[in-house]
Design a protein around this motif. Structure first.
Motif, PDB file in Angstrom:
ATOM      1  N   ALA A 140       1.275  -0.940   4.783  1.00 32.54           N
ATOM      2  CA  ALA A 140       1.890  -0.048   5.859  1.00 32.54           C
ATOM      3  C   ALA A 140       1.939   1.373   6.477  1.00 32.54           C
ATOM      4  N   GLY A 141       2.372   1.420   4.747  1.00 32.61           N
ATOM      5  CA  GLY A 141       2.821   3.298   4.121  1.00 32.61           C
ATOM      6  C   GLY A 141       1.418   4.118   4.326  1.00 32.61           C
ATOM      7  N   CYS A 142       0.333   3.252   3.568  1.00 32.34           N
ATOM      8  CA  CYS A 142      -0.674   4.253   3.911  1.00 32.34           C
ATOM      9  C   CYS A 142      -1.584   4.055   4.756  1.00 32.34           C
ATOM     10  N   ALA A 143      -1.613   3.157   6.143  1.00 28.20           N
ATOM     11  CA  ALA A 143      -2.239   2.762   7.147  1.00 28.20           C
ATOM     12  C   ALA A 143      -2.012   4.551   8.035  1.00 28.20           C
ATOM     13  N   VAL A 144      -1.099   4.443   7.609  1.00 28.08           N
ATOM     14  CA  VAL A 144      -0.132   5.233   8.959  1.00 28.08           C
ATOM     15  C   VAL A 144       0.109   6.510   7.938  1.00 28.08           C
ATOM     16  N   LEU A 145       0.250   6.586   7.355  1.00 32.37           N
ATOM     17  CA  LEU A 145       0.550   8.482   6.025  1.00 32.37           C
ATOM     18  C   LEU A 145      -1.122   8.561   6.045  1.00 32.37           C
ATOM     19  N   LEU A 146      -2.120   7.467   5.156  1.00 35.12           N
ATOM     20  CA  LEU A 146      -3.411   8.363   4.595  1.00 35.12           C
ATOM     21  C   LEU A 146      -4.275   7.765   5.891  1.00 35.12           C
ATOM     22  N   ASP A 147      -4.422   7.101   7.185  1.00 37.28           N
ATOM     23  CA  ASP A 147      -5.182   7.000   7.983  1.00 37.28           C
ATOM     24  C   ASP A 147      -6.131   5.561   7.233  1.00 37.28           C
ATOM     25  N   VAL A 148      -5.572   4.726   6.597  1.00 36.05           N
ATOM     26  CA  VAL A 148      -6.515   3.275   6.168  1.00 36.05           C
ATOM     27  C   VAL A 148      -5.958   1.846   7.230  1.00 36.05           C
ATOM     28  N   HIS A 149      -7.928   2.350   7.249  1.00 35.94           N
ATOM     29  CA  HIS A 149      -7.523   0.825   7.729  1.00 35.94           C
ATOM     30  C   HIS A 149      -7.652  -0.610   7.308  1.00 35.94           C
ATOM     31  N   ALA A 150      -7.743  -1.477   7.813  1.00 34.21           N
ATOM     32  CA  ALA A 150      -7.181  -2.729   7.831  1.00 34.21           C
ATOM     33  C   ALA A 150      -8.575  -3.419   6.988  1.00 34.21           C
ATOM     34  N   PRO A 151      -8.057  -4.417   5.854  1.00 33.78           N
ATOM     35  CA  PRO A 151      -9.511  -4.436   4.747  1.00 33.78           C
ATOM     36  C   PRO A 151     -10.533  -4.854   5.560  1.00 33.78           C
ATOM     37  N   ARG A 152     -11.802  -4.793   5.181  1.00 32.06           N
ATOM     38  CA  ARG A 152     -13.201  -5.136   5.771  1.00 32.06           C
ATOM     39  C   ARG A 152     -13.439  -6.253   5.435  1.00 32.06           C
TER      40      ARG A 152
ATOM     41  N   LEU B  81      16.556  -3.186 -11.261  1.00 23.77           N
ATOM     42  CA  LEU B  81      15.994  -3.398  -9.525  1.00 23.77           C
ATOM     43  C   LEU B  81      15.292  -2.278  -9.075  1.00 23.77           C
ATOM     44  N   PHE B  82      15.972  -0.711  -9.700  1.00 19.92           N
ATOM     45  CA  PHE B  82      15.537   0.296  -9.733  1.00 19.92           C
ATOM     46  C   PHE B  82      13.781   0.384  -9.776  1.00 19.92           C
ATOM     47  N   ALA B  83      13.699  -0.201 -11.046  1.00 18.83           N
ATOM     48  CA  ALA B  83      12.020   0.027 -12.048  1.00 18.83           C
ATOM     49  C   ALA B  83      11.474  -0.676 -11.233  1.00 18.83           C
ATOM     50  N   ALA B  84      11.832  -2.293 -10.711  1.00 15.20           N
ATOM     51  CA  ALA B  84      10.607  -2.818 -10.184  1.00 15.20           C
ATOM     52  C   ALA B  84      10.773  -2.008  -8.277  1.00 15.20           C
ATOM     53  N   MET B  85      12.017  -1.197  -8.028  1.00 19.87           N
ATOM     54  CA  MET B  85      11.772  -1.785  -6.310  1.00 19.87           C
ATOM     55  C   MET B  85      11.663  -0.768  -5.623  1.00 19.87           C
ATOM     56  N   PHE B  86      11.307   1.040  -6.837  1.00 21.34           N
ATOM     57  CA  PHE B  86      11.372   2.213  -6.363  1.00 21.34           C
ATOM     58  C   PHE B  86       9.902   3.007  -7.097  1.00 21.34           C
ATOM     59  N   VAL B  87      10.089   2.945  -8.459  1.00 21.70           N
ATOM     60  CA  VAL B  87       8.517   3.257  -8.965  1.00 21.70           C
ATOM     61  C   VAL B  87       7.080   3.509  -8.532  1.00 21.70           C
ATOM     62  N   PRO B  88       6.782   1.887  -7.919  1.00 24.11           N
ATOM     63  CA  PRO B  88       5.068   1.419  -7.423  1.00 24.11           C
ATOM     64  C   PRO B  88       5.936   2.507  -6.161  1.00 24.11           C
ATOM     65  N   LEU B  89       7.364   2.407  -5.474  1.00 25.40           N
ATOM     66  CA  LEU B  89       6.834   2.803  -3.909  1.00 25.40           C
ATOM     67  C   LEU B  89       6.722   4.616  -3.809  1.00 25.40           C
TER      68      LEU B  89
END
Lengths: 262, 321
Positions: A132-144, A34-42
């Motif tokens: 959602a995180g990247c949109a908020v923190l890194l100013d990523v727009h919606a996919p073109r 669970l830890f490897a699946a949930m938190f590593v990618p985050l």
């Protein structure tokens, strides 16, 4: 047969749901997985962010956000789907669960898909959180070009799940699965544009890396997100991803081990 | 639905199974099981029982020959067969971290016409263990869980691979009673066992497997009747075998002398026993350790194993020569 039993036959969806429900319970009880699946990618994208800021991305027409997000989705596919499922398939095979399931009404593909469902769902939720995180923190727009992103992601899921089943066939135990998963994970992290975008690689190396399984998926995700992908490049990436997925599915049908070695 | 499906629920013709390394585990066996019958495959470990049952369950493709279960090939026509069969494998096959109830619920979701899972857990005496993780169950409890799941869909055909191995005497009796009740309700049961009394007590018909072949088959009485009966006793002091009446006139097939103990084998037990006892009466001697018994399935089983290994020895010697 009494009238009461007629119409109580099972459906593929019902059978897979029953199996997936059990797998969710098992995932919840396996804290390490669970830890490897949930938190590593985050967690990984944040360590990548600083590396991405060092690169000469402007020259390649990229931004930090459009490097980090596809990479994060790729890491999610690798850890939440691929690595998790190798462990699941090996554990169920060695416990003779797969053999037991095959004595019942479930078809082979339902057994694999039902077992894979919780891991895939984890990855999908995680990807939504990452986007959602990247949109908020890194100013990523919606996919073109969402019409590249969605098929790219779906192919990535199926490919990683099928490659997990192939890898499981080479792994004798859940312990050895931690070793057998390393080649694909390392190869993908270094060569598929997750850590280093292919655009900033030497040409010759980049052309080799282009044919790696996950590269086409990352190309579709990134190109679809920032709208930079030409129709020709998109088609090439789609065909490559389809070819790898088809090859992996074929390998599973042909070589998947349903029982421990005698 | 054709007539065959009514008569022969399981049909096996010249069935063969060869493993990857080239080992031939099943070497051309033929038998059938009628509807509502309990059929036992009896054999020592390695005789080919599980290899055979797995082919009937449709888990593997035969190397040769033919299997039909309810009129269908269980391997290629899975969808037609599986909703009507129940399977108990030789070993578990349940995730260790699920509870008994979670395991049963999962399986119930995959079985057509499943009964409430609490009912079958109750049937096998596991109702009190519903909340216990599978890894904490004893070996016998796991066998009973496996049996419960095999029964979930009220199957027409039940495959039980060593259903009572690992059970204590009481658990074994309970399972036997359950199998008899199922048979009475019309279920066809194919079971494997290496317990002779289990085959003798449960099976309507049986086949004894030895080294991948059927060495004997029929009702327990038929298989037993094919074997000679035994008489053994201790010769009285001062007497020799030659002092007995001529053995062939008593219907004795073979005899052996081990110290002072004489063992006779005969197909005419009453005649041979009478002859020996009348002789003893007239001679005024007591036959100590007298043991007169008709052939049992155990005798038949051991006899078959003995003959087969003697043949194998003979073959080996022929090759050596």
């Amino acid at each position: 047969m009494s009238a009461g039993t007629i119409g109580r036959g099972t459906t593929p969806a019902g059978r897979m749901a029953a199996l997936a429900r059990a797998e969710v319970t098992l995932l919840g009880r396996s804290k390490g997985t669970l830890f490897a699946a949930m938190f590593v990618p985050l967690a990984l994208p944040f360590s990548m962010r600083s590396a991405a800021q060092e690169m000469d991305l402007r020259g390649a027409g990229l931004s930090v956000g459009t490097v980090v997000l596809p990479a994060a989705l790729g890491v999610s596919l690798l850890f939440a789907v691929y690595a998790t499922l190798v462990g699941v398939f090996v554990a169920r095979r060695e416990e003779l669960v797969l053999k037991r399931l095959r004595t019942g009404e479930l078809r082979d593909v339902e057994i694999l898909a039902g077992s894979a469902l919780p891991a895939v769902a984890t990855a999908v939720v995680q990807s939504a959180v990452l986007a959602a995180g990247c949109a908020v923190l890194l100013d990523v727009h919606a996919p073109r070009a969402a019409y590249y992103v969605v098929p790219g992601y779906l192919l990535g899921v199926v490919m990683c799940a099928a490659l997990a089943a192939v890898t499981a066939s080479w792994s004798r135990s859940t312990e050895s699965a931690q070793v057998t998963t390393m080649p694909f994970i390392l190869l993908s992290l270094t060569g598929s544009g997750l850590v280093v975008p292919l655009e900033v690689m030497p040409d010759r190396l980049a052309s080799v890396c282009e044919v790696l399984p996950l590269t086409s998926v990352i190309t579709l995700l990134r190109g679809g997100w920032n709208g930079s992908l030409t129709a020709g490049d998109a088609l090439t990436a789609l065909v490559t991803a389809l070819a790898w997925t088809a090859a992996a599915v074929f390998a599973v049908r042909r070589w998947f081990r349903w029982e421990p070695r005698r | 639905m054709n007539a065959n499906e009514h008569d022969h629920v399981i049909e096996v013709t010249d069935l063969r199974r060869v493993y990857g390394g080239g080992f031939e585990a099943v070497r051309g066996i033929t038998f059938h099981v009628k509807r509502g019958e309990v059929f036992a495959l009896l054999g020592t470990n390695g005789a080919g029982k599980t290899s055979t049952v797995e082919l009937l369950e449709g888990l593997a493709r035969p190397a040769g020959g033919r299997v039909r279960v309810l009129g269908h090939d269980p391997f290629t026509d899975r969808a037609a067969v599986r909703p009507r069969t129940g399977v108990m494998l030789q070993e578990g096959g349940f995730p260790a971290e699920l509870t008994v109830a979670e395991t049963a619920r999962m399986w119930a979701g995959c079985v057509s016409g499943a009964r409430p899972y609490a009912d079958v857990l109750d049937l096998v005496g596991l109702a009190g263990k519903a909340g216990v993780r599978v890894k904490q169950l004893s070996g016998g409890e796991r066998r009973r869980l496996d049996l419960a799941l095999a029964l979930l869909g009220d199957p027409e055909v039940l495959f039980l691979d060593e259903p009572t191995t690992g059970l204590d005497a009481e658990g074994r009796r309970d399972t036997w009673e359950l199998v008899r009740a199922l048979r009475d309700a019309g279920t066809t049961v194919l079971l494997t066992t290496h317990y002779l009394e289990e085959a003798e007590g449960l099976a309507d018909r049986l086949a004894i497997l030895h080294e991948g072949r059927i060495a004997a088959s029929g009702t327990p009485a038929e298989v037993t009747a094919a074997q000679p009966a035994r008489i053994s006793f201790e010769l009285p002091e001062g007497y020799f075998v030659g002092d007995l009446p001529p053995l062939d006139t008593l219907g004795v097939l073979t005899h052996e002398v081990d110290g002072r103990v004489v063992r006779l084998r005969t197909r005419e037990l009453q005649r041979a026993a009478t002859g020996v006892l009348v002789w003893a009466e007239r001679a005024g001697v007591e036959l100590r350790r007298l043991d007169v018994r008709s052939a049992s399935l155990e005798e038949a089983f051991l006899g078959i194993a003995r003959e087969a290994s003697a043949e194998a020895d003979a073959r080996g010697e022929a090759v050596a020569a």
